[in-house]
Scaffold this motif. Structure first.
Motif, PDB file in Angstrom:
ATOM      1  N   ARG A   1      34.794  45.325  46.864  1.00 23.67           N
ATOM      2  CA  ARG A   1      34.361  45.193  45.674  1.00 23.67           C
ATOM      3  C   ARG A   1      33.637  46.896  45.951  1.00 23.67           C
ATOM      4  O   ARG A   1      33.592  47.942  45.045  1.00 23.67           O
TER       5      ARG A   1
ATOM      6  N   TYR B   1      36.744  42.892  35.748  1.00 27.72           N
ATOM      7  CA  TYR B   1      37.756  42.337  36.653  1.00 27.72           C
ATOM      8  C   TYR B   1      37.180  41.166  36.093  1.00 27.72           C
ATOM      9  O   TYR B   1      36.239  40.651  35.377  1.00 27.72           O
TER      10      TYR B   1
ATOM     11  N   ILE C   1      45.229  45.116  45.205  1.00 25.05           N
ATOM     12  CA  ILE C   1      44.638  43.873  45.601  1.00 25.05           C
ATOM     13  C   ILE C   1      44.397  43.392  46.825  1.00 25.05           C
ATOM     14  O   ILE C   1      44.718  44.526  47.694  1.00 25.05           O
ATOM     15  N   VAL C   2      43.731  42.283  46.727  1.00 29.64           N
ATOM     16  CA  VAL C   2      43.316  41.815  48.375  1.00 29.64           C
ATOM     17  C   VAL C   2      44.676  41.044  48.863  1.00 29.64           C
ATOM     18  O   VAL C   2      45.162  40.069  48.429  1.00 29.64           O
TER      19      VAL C   2
ATOM     20  N   PHE D   1      33.856  40.076  50.913  1.00 24.49           N
ATOM     21  CA  PHE D   1      33.833  40.390  49.658  1.00 24.49           C
ATOM     22  C   PHE D   1      33.350  41.641  48.725  1.00 24.49           C
ATOM     23  O   PHE D   1      33.758  42.782  47.750  1.00 24.49           O
TER      24      PHE D   1
ATOM     25  N   ARG E   1      43.270  35.572  46.839  1.00 25.07           N
ATOM     26  CA  ARG E   1      42.561  34.662  48.100  1.00 25.07           C
ATOM     27  C   ARG E   1      40.882  34.791  47.721  1.00 25.07           C
ATOM     28  O   ARG E   1      40.852  33.334  48.782  1.00 25.07           O
ATOM     29  N   TYR E   2      40.137  34.741  47.028  1.00 25.87           N
ATOM     30  CA  TYR E   2      38.877  34.056  47.220  1.00 25.87           C
ATOM     31  C   TYR E   2      38.671  32.950  46.657  1.00 25.87           C
ATOM     32  O   TYR E   2      38.493  32.758  46.641  1.00 25.87           O
TER      33      TYR E   2
ATOM     34  N   GLY F   1      37.172  34.483  41.843  1.00 23.45           N
ATOM     35  CA  GLY F   1      37.944  36.067  41.974  1.00 23.45           C
ATOM     36  C   GLY F   1      37.727  37.122  41.113  1.00 23.45           C
ATOM     37  O   GLY F   1      37.013  37.491  40.057  1.00 23.45           O
ATOM     38  N   TYR F   2      39.100  38.491  41.637  1.00 23.30           N
ATOM     39  CA  TYR F   2      38.450  39.686  40.721  1.00 23.30           C
ATOM     40  C   TYR F   2      39.981  39.828  40.466  1.00 23.30           C
ATOM     41  O   TYR F   2      40.836  41.144  41.166  1.00 23.30           O
ATOM     42  N   CYS F   3      40.693  39.538  39.615  1.00 25.35           N
ATOM     43  CA  CYS F   3      41.830  39.910  39.298  1.00 25.35           C
ATOM     44  C   CYS F   3      41.703  40.848  38.093  1.00 25.35           C
ATOM     45  O   CYS F   3      40.450  41.361  37.547  1.00 25.35           O
TER      46      CYS F   3
ATOM     47  N   ASP G   1      44.100  37.931  42.001  1.00 29.81           N
ATOM     48  CA  ASP G   1      43.263  38.116  43.330  1.00 29.81           C
ATOM     49  C   ASP G   1      43.923  36.656  43.884  1.00 29.81           C
ATOM     50  O   ASP G   1      43.594  35.150  43.661  1.00 29.81           O
TER      51      ASP G   1
END
Length: 610
Positions: free
Chosen positions: A319, A335, A284-285, A315, A359-360, A340-342, A357
């Motif tokens: 990625r 994702y 995770i970010v 990002f 942060r995004y 974002g990228y959950c 995610d």
């Protein structure tokens, strides 16, 4: 110092206008592309030419490498397909661009598999990113040792996959690097980079982990702002002008080269790089993966053209290096999110893992967008009926002492004329390079910050409803705060945890490398670790987990709820009881090995209390 706001995106009547996204969920097509330029200052250690041969893409000897010039491999857990009893993973390698696409061959106790082919994700200069998707059929009742090779040459690597009916074991850690303010002396006093990493790998060699969840700050990218390239922009006084200032070709070229090279060095010339050869990751970010505090700054700064475009470059490499994907393939690779990228993965039939995610899409008014929450819960509703535990990995803990008194202090900090806040940390500046209170982004990062309390409550209540209806135990795991501890939400009045759908433990595990906060900070946070009410039916508290320090003596100042020592945590399914057995492994004072502190997370009984 104030900051510019783009006059095209701000006016007194409407305020800040939201960023516009393209069909891929990226602002105006993503990072601006300015090929063929290099503006990295001479002598900068994060130059491509300082780490790779610019003509061939061959890595220099100080980079982790094989004899064929390939950097990697890095394993990732993609998912477990319960219907077909298949483990899915991916392997990331960096290859000199003129080399043929690599392959991976698996050995599963018998003859080698057919080669798994590679997909080209991207290139930078003379280096190509390749992803190789691999899969393993799960045995019914036996854990497997899987060997693999790149191009069927060079070293033989190995990893382990559980059986269909055997326990899963996984590790969690966060904050794999040093803050810029940490001195060499402080690093040496803690034993250097690898004390906790050595312990984690030793435990893996004895009883293998099936996955390592990397809980944010897998590297520290804050030094991006140390370059002189930003000085003209930072020197602009008027916030409207600075906000409206373009992200230049030179800025783009520097960002592209910095993130590519910084990642390559941090990931593949470290113990983390060694671990990725044998323990699949799932990441995770958090902010330092991008830069310190991203998403928690005022809108006029967060939505400036420089911030928006620089975030896209950060990002881009998150990625590639951490998610084994690119902008075009991210949704295909599992994702999801409004922008974002959950991710949601099965750690076998009994444990599901969720990585939102945070942060995004973050801003001062939200951590995750409502649309992304809806997408998360749409997927949670489809969890298989065998799931007993849902582990929610959040960069920042959702159960944590309130920091309200510090927030209020910072709200008026600009008028105090101070330069250092000595009770927080030695030599830490009050005002950052953008003219904002240095700790304000840290406060705004927290779920328990006043600006995020309503969103926090809504998320917990929604998870309570899922837990009640599906008899699933929800556990939160987070890092970020450079200390360790445990807390929980629970019903009020109290109900036995086995029957309480509101009982949701919080495991805090941070940092695997970075320096702990000074004891005075732990003491200040500890003093606010009271029992709080989430609503009329739910309260929250921190456990007194550390009645003894690693030395066997009482902890400093009797701070038994949070321990300021480096650590990682491990998780093992107890298939006999349905519990999840958690251990926080805390670095010893001798800088050799760790001491374990255990938490038992019981499964939620059928017919739980309403």
């Amino acid at each position: 110092m104030d900051f510019p706001v783009s006059k095209g995106q701000f006016n007194e009547r409407d305020g800040i206008q939201p960023t516009q996204y393209d069909e891929n969920g990226v602002p105006f097509g993503g990072p601006a592309r300015y090929p063929g330029m290099s503006s990295t200052p001479p002598g900068d250690p994060d130059r491509y030419e300082g780490n790779f041969d610019p003509q061939t893409g061959e890595p220099y000897p100080h980079m982790r490498r094989r004899s064929d010039g390939i950097i990697g491999p890095a394993l990732m857990l993609v998912d477990t397909d319960l219907a077909t009893a298949t483990w899915h993973g991916s392997v990331l390698v960096l290859v000199p661009a003129r080399s043929p696409p690599p392959t991976v061959v698996l050995v599963d106790g018998g003859a080698p598999s057919m080669p798994f082919p590679a997909v080209l994700l991207d290139t930078f200069r003379m280096t190509a990113f390749y992803r190789i998707d691999i899969k393993v059929a799960l045995d019914v009742s036996r854990e497997k040792r899987i060997e693999y090779r790149i191009n069927n040459t060079g070293p033989t690597y190995r990893f382990f996959v559980p059986g269909q009916t055997t326990e899963w074991r996984f590790a969690f850690w966060s904050c794999n690097g040093w803050s810029l303010s940490v001195s060499d002396k402080e690093k040496k006093e803690l034993g250097g980079d690898n004390v906790v990493w050595d312990d984690l790998l030793q435990k893996h060699n004895a009883v293998p982990f099936h996955v390592q969840v990397c809980g944010g700050d897998q590297l520290y990218s804050d030094k991006i702002w140390q370059s002189d390239i930003w000085k003209p922009w930072l020197s602009i006084k008027d916030k409207y002008v600075r906000r409206d200032t373009e992200f230049t070709r030179e800025m783009a070229a520097y960002a592209d080269e910095f993130y590519f090279t910084h990642y390559a060095k941090c990931f593949f010339s470290s113990k983390f790089g060694e671990s990725m050869e044998t323990i699949p990751i799932s990441t995770i970010v958090d902010d330092h993966d991008i830069w310190d505090g991203i998403g928690s700054y005022p809108d006029y700064l967060q939505n400036s053209k420089v911030f928006v475009q620089l975030k896209e470059y950060a990002f881009k490499y998150w990625r590639l290096y951490q998610a084994h994907t690119n902008q075009q393939l991210a949704r295909q690779h599992g994702y999801f999110g409004s922008h974002g990228y959950c991710w949601l993965k099965q750690f076998g039939p009994y444990t599901a893992a969720l990585g939102p995610d945070t942060r995004y899409e973050r801003s001062l008014s939200q951590i995750v967008s409502q649309r992304s929450y809806d997408m998360i819960f749409e997927r949670l509703e489809r969890l298989p009926p065998s799931v007993r535990h849902l582990v929610v990995f959040l960069g920042v803990p959702i159960v944590y002492p309130r920091l309200t008194y510090i927030e209020k202090t910072l709200s008026g900090i600009k008028s105090l004329g101070l330069t250092k806040l000595s009770f927080i940390a030695k030599q830490r500046a009050i005002v950052n390079i953008w003219g904002e209170p240095e700790l304000s982004d840290d406060m705004n990062d927290h779920w328990t910050s006043e600006v995020h309390m309503a969103e926090r409550k809504a998320l917990v209540l929604r998870l309570q409803d899922l837990a009640r209806r599906r008899n699933i135990r929800v556990t939160f795991v987070g890092g970020d705060v450079h200390c360790c501890g445990a807390g929980r939400f629970a019903s009020s009045p109290a109900v036995a945890p086995e029957r309480d759908f509101r009982f949701m433990p919080q495991i805090i595990s941070s940092a695997i490398m970075n320096v702990p906060p000074p004891n005075i900070v732990i003491r200040a946070v500890h003093s606010s670790a009271k029992t709080y009410a989430l609503d009329a039916s739910t309260d929250e508290m921190m456990y007194r987990l550390f009645e003894q320090d690693v030395s066997g003596k009482p902890p400093p100042n009797n701070n038994a709820k949070l321990l300021g020592r480096r650590n990682f945590s491990s998780y093992v399914e107890d298939l006999a009881t349905g519990s999840l057995i958690v251990n926080i492994h805390v670095q010893n004072e001798s800088n050799r090995g760790t001491k374990a502190y255990s938490i038992n997370v019981p499964a939620l009984a059928s017919g739980n209390a309403v």
